[in-house]
Write a protein that holds these residues in place. Structure first.
Motif, PDB file in Angstrom:
ATOM      1  N   ARG A 104      -5.119   1.406  46.824  1.00  0.00           N
ATOM      2  CA  ARG A 104      -5.856   2.757  46.554  1.00  0.00           C
ATOM      3  C   ARG A 104      -5.923   3.376  45.287  1.00  0.00           C
ATOM      4  O   ARG A 104      -5.000   3.043  44.569  1.00  0.00           O
ATOM      5  N   THR A 105      -7.144   3.925  44.887  1.00  0.00           N
ATOM      6  CA  THR A 105      -7.130   4.596  43.467  1.00  0.00           C
ATOM      7  C   THR A 105      -6.259   5.850  43.350  1.00  0.00           C
ATOM      8  O   THR A 105      -5.666   5.927  42.322  1.00  0.00           O
ATOM      9  N   GLU A 106      -6.004   6.662  44.502  1.00  0.00           N
ATOM     10  CA  GLU A 106      -5.467   7.675  44.535  1.00  0.00           C
ATOM     11  C   GLU A 106      -4.551   7.603  45.790  1.00  0.00           C
ATOM     12  O   GLU A 106      -4.973   7.149  46.940  1.00  0.00           O
ATOM     13  N   GLN A 113       1.195   8.968  52.096  1.00  0.00           N
ATOM     14  CA  GLN A 113       0.546   9.186  50.635  1.00  0.00           C
ATOM     15  C   GLN A 113       0.788   8.002  49.979  1.00  0.00           C
ATOM     16  O   GLN A 113       1.199   7.981  48.697  1.00  0.00           O
ATOM     17  N   THR A 115      -0.349   4.266  47.716  1.00  0.00           N
ATOM     18  CA  THR A 115      -1.326   3.801  47.072  1.00  0.00           C
ATOM     19  C   THR A 115      -1.224   2.205  47.369  1.00  0.00           C
ATOM     20  O   THR A 115      -2.443   1.472  46.992  1.00  0.00           O
ATOM     21  N   LYS A 140      -7.466  -2.420  38.148  1.00  0.00           N
ATOM     22  CA  LYS A 140      -6.532  -1.052  38.595  1.00  0.00           C
ATOM     23  C   LYS A 140      -5.520  -1.417  39.698  1.00  0.00           C
ATOM     24  O   LYS A 140      -4.683  -0.855  39.890  1.00  0.00           O
TER      25      LYS A 140
END
Length: 191
Positions: A104-106, A113, A115, A140
């Motif tokens: 995930r990008t965030e 929670q 990434t 990324k």
């Protein structure tokens, strides 16, 4: 399923028929506009195409640097289906149990929670995506993966648009291999 020259052409024709969108400008992730778009989700999520796509990605893994044991993943959402297809193909057709993950990008604001979803600590990684353009999405993902201190063996793509992804990933020490390049579709692209 072996990925023969005939099967490669079958996949190319399937991409032209179901995944190549022409006649309207489309904004790509990097912000540039293109007169055509490869909508490969319509291919990688199409049940009858799945074995062909899994075999196509597997055909890129003949290089000895790809040991039988690695996990495969990349950016949500472009890597979720390809990673799952390749992991399933390797696990069922080749008896090489392979895990899939995505980045995930965030981190989400709820749940765990994370990434990284589905990631296996300590196992080398092969990054994957359906289409590569600049390579920024994979870079990324690589940054997120590298926080786990695992090696990245390389990156795979069904189509490399030839817009800098291969070079950008190489600068980061990640060789990119693709099943197709833009040259494989020039006879179907706008002039």
């Amino acid at each position: 399923m072996d990925f023969t020259a005939e099967r490669r052409e079958e996949l190319r024709q399937l991409i032209v028929a179901k995944g190549l969108r022409r006649g309207m400008p489309v904004q790509l992730v990097g912000g540039t506009t293109s007169p055509f778009y490869f909508d490969l989700r319509s291919i990688v999520m199409h049940g009858p195409s799945m074995p062909l796509v899994g075999a196509a990605y597997q055909s890129l893994l003949e290089d000895p640097r790809f040991s039988p044991t690695f996990q495969v993943g990349g950016p949500a959402t472009g890597a979720i289906a390809p990673a799952t297809l390749l992991a399933f193909h390797r696990t069922t057709a080749l008896d090489f149990p392979t895990n899939a993950f995505y980045t995930r990008t965030e981190a989400k604001a709820h749940g765990l929670q994370n990434t990284l979803e589905g990631f296996t600590s300590g196992q080398p990684v092969v990054l994957i995506e359906d289409v590569t353009t600049s390579g920024n999405s994979l870079l990324k993902s690589a940054a997120v993966v590298r926080t786990q201190r695992v090696s990245i063996l390389g990156a795979l793509s069904l189509i490399d648009r030839g817009a800098g992804a291969k070079e950008a990933l190489a600068r980061a020490g990640i060789p990119l291999q693709s099943v197709f390049t833009l040259d494989d579709f020039t006879d179907h692209l706008p002039s």
